[in-house]
Motif scaffolding. Sequence first.
Motif, short mmCIF file in Angstrom:
data_model
loop_
_atom_site.label_atom_id
_atom_site.label_comp_id
_atom_site.label_asym_id
_atom_site.label_seq_id
_atom_site.Cartn_x
_atom_site.Cartn_y
_atom_site.Cartn_z
N PRO A 35 -83.39 -85.75 -22.70
CA PRO A 35 -84.44 -85.08 -21.92
C PRO A 35 -84.09 -84.80 -20.47
O PRO A 35 -84.33 -83.70 -19.98
CB PRO A 35 -85.63 -86.05 -22.02
N HIS A 36 -83.51 -85.75 -19.76
CA HIS A 36 -83.22 -85.53 -18.34
C HIS A 36 -82.16 -84.45 -18.16
O HIS A 36 -82.25 -83.61 -17.27
CB HIS A 36 -82.78 -86.83 -17.66
N ARG A 37 -81.14 -84.46 -19.00
CA ARG A 37 -80.08 -83.45 -18.90
C ARG A 37 -80.63 -82.06 -19.21
O ARG A 37 -80.27 -81.07 -18.57
CB ARG A 37 -78.93 -83.81 -19.85
N TRP A 38 -81.51 -81.98 -20.21
CA TRP A 38 -82.14 -80.71 -20.56
C TRP A 38 -82.92 -80.16 -19.37
O TRP A 38 -82.82 -78.99 -19.02
CB TRP A 38 -83.06 -80.89 -21.77
N LEU A 39 -83.71 -81.03 -18.74
CA LEU A 39 -84.51 -80.63 -17.59
C LEU A 39 -83.62 -80.19 -16.44
O LEU A 39 -83.87 -79.15 -15.81
CB LEU A 39 -85.41 -81.78 -17.14
N LEU A 40 -82.58 -80.93 -16.17
CA LEU A 40 -81.66 -80.57 -15.09
C LEU A 40 -81.04 -79.19 -15.36
O LEU A 40 -80.94 -78.36 -14.45
CB LEU A 40 -80.56 -81.62 -14.95
N GLN A 41 -80.65 -78.93 -16.59
CA GLN A 41 -80.07 -77.63 -16.94
C GLN A 41 -81.08 -76.50 -16.71
O GLN A 41 -80.74 -75.44 -16.19
CB GLN A 41 -79.59 -77.63 -18.40
N ARG A 42 -82.35 -76.71 -17.10
CA ARG A 42 -83.38 -75.68 -16.87
C ARG A 42 -83.58 -75.45 -15.38
O ARG A 42 -83.76 -74.33 -14.93
CB ARG A 42 -84.73 -76.09 -17.48
N ARG A 43 -83.56 -76.52 -14.57
CA ARG A 43 -83.71 -76.38 -13.12
C ARG A 43 -82.55 -75.60 -12.51
O ARG A 43 -82.76 -74.75 -11.64
CB ARG A 43 -83.81 -77.75 -12.46
N ILE A 44 -81.35 -75.87 -12.97
CA ILE A 44 -80.17 -75.14 -12.47
C ILE A 44 -80.26 -73.67 -12.86
O ILE A 44 -79.97 -72.78 -12.05
CB ILE A 44 -78.87 -75.78 -12.99
N GLU A 45 -80.67 -73.39 -14.08
CA GLU A 45 -80.82 -71.99 -14.51
C GLU A 45 -81.86 -71.26 -13.66
O GLU A 45 -81.66 -70.11 -13.29
CB GLU A 45 -81.20 -71.93 -15.99
N ARG A 46 -82.95 -71.93 -13.35
CA ARG A 46 -83.99 -71.34 -12.50
C ARG A 46 -83.43 -71.10 -11.09
O ARG A 46 -83.67 -70.05 -10.49
CB ARG A 46 -85.21 -72.25 -12.44
N ALA A 47 -82.68 -72.05 -10.58
CA ALA A 47 -82.06 -71.90 -9.26
C ALA A 47 -81.11 -70.71 -9.26
O ALA A 47 -81.10 -69.92 -8.30
CB ALA A 47 -81.34 -73.18 -8.85
N GLN A 48 -80.32 -70.55 -10.30
CA GLN A 48 -79.41 -69.42 -10.39
C GLN A 48 -80.18 -68.10 -10.36
O GLN A 48 -79.78 -67.16 -9.66
CB GLN A 48 -78.56 -69.50 -11.66
N ASP A 49 -81.27 -68.04 -11.08
CA ASP A 49 -82.10 -66.82 -11.08
C ASP A 49 -82.63 -66.53 -9.68
O ASP A 49 -82.57 -65.38 -9.22
CB ASP A 49 -83.25 -66.98 -12.08
N LEU A 50 -83.14 -67.54 -9.00
CA LEU A 50 -83.66 -67.34 -7.66
C LEU A 50 -82.56 -67.00 -6.66
O LEU A 50 -82.77 -66.19 -5.75
CB LEU A 50 -84.44 -68.58 -7.20
N LEU A 51 -81.39 -67.59 -6.82
CA LEU A 51 -80.27 -67.28 -5.93
C LEU A 51 -79.87 -65.82 -6.05
O LEU A 51 -79.55 -65.16 -5.06
CB LEU A 51 -79.07 -68.17 -6.24
N LEU A 52 -79.90 -65.29 -7.26
CA LEU A 52 -79.50 -63.90 -7.48
C LEU A 52 -80.59 -62.89 -7.15
O LEU A 52 -80.30 -61.79 -6.68
CB LEU A 52 -79.07 -63.69 -8.94
N ASN A 53 -81.83 -63.25 -7.43
CA ASN A 53 -82.91 -62.27 -7.41
C ASN A 53 -83.95 -62.47 -6.33
O ASN A 53 -85.04 -61.89 -6.40
CB ASN A 53 -83.59 -62.23 -8.78
N SER A 54 -83.66 -63.30 -5.36
CA SER A 54 -84.60 -63.49 -4.25
C SER A 54 -83.82 -63.71 -2.96
O SER A 54 -82.62 -63.94 -2.99
CB SER A 54 -85.52 -64.69 -4.51
N ASP A 55 -84.54 -63.65 -1.88
CA ASP A 55 -83.95 -63.95 -0.57
C ASP A 55 -84.43 -65.30 -0.06
O ASP A 55 -84.33 -65.58 1.14
CB ASP A 55 -84.30 -62.84 0.43
N LYS A 56 -84.92 -66.14 -0.97
CA LYS A 56 -85.39 -67.46 -0.58
C LYS A 56 -84.24 -68.29 -0.02
O LYS A 56 -83.09 -68.13 -0.43
CB LYS A 56 -86.00 -68.19 -1.79
N THR A 57 -84.58 -69.17 0.90
CA THR A 57 -83.57 -70.09 1.44
C THR A 57 -83.26 -71.15 0.38
O THR A 57 -84.01 -71.33 -0.58
CB THR A 57 -84.08 -70.79 2.70
N LEU A 58 -82.19 -71.86 0.59
CA LEU A 58 -81.82 -72.93 -0.32
C LEU A 58 -82.91 -74.00 -0.36
O LEU A 58 -83.19 -74.56 -1.43
CB LEU A 58 -80.48 -73.53 0.09
N ALA A 59 -83.53 -74.28 0.76
CA ALA A 59 -84.62 -75.26 0.80
C ALA A 59 -85.80 -74.79 -0.05
O ALA A 59 -86.40 -75.59 -0.80
CB ALA A 59 -85.07 -75.50 2.23
#
Length: 94
Positions: A35-59
């Motif tokens: 479960p924890h690894r699955w959740l971490l992977q989903r969080r990383i995938e979401r971060a990748q999407d936001l990094l590519l498709n938004s101008d949000k800061t890392l924070a």
Amino acid sequence: MQGTGRSALRAPRLATSANGVSQSIPFRQSTGYPPHRWLLQRRIERAQDLLLNSDKTLAEIARCCGFFDPSHLTRAFSQTVGSSPGLWRRSRRT
């Protein structure tokens, strides 16, 4: 995860049997991850999407994805992806 961008990914609730044993084994069998690894992977995938498709800061991205702070995101991202979020973003946006 849509809307205000403030909804962080949360760990899925795991059912417990009558004797209190976690049902993480069936979870792992169905997802391929504990479960924890699955959740971490989903969080990383979401971060990748936001990094590519938004101008949000890392924070902001860290908060949106359920990480404690940008440092926590950077450690998890680097271990999973193999580069820092900033470097990953720059290499994909050019």
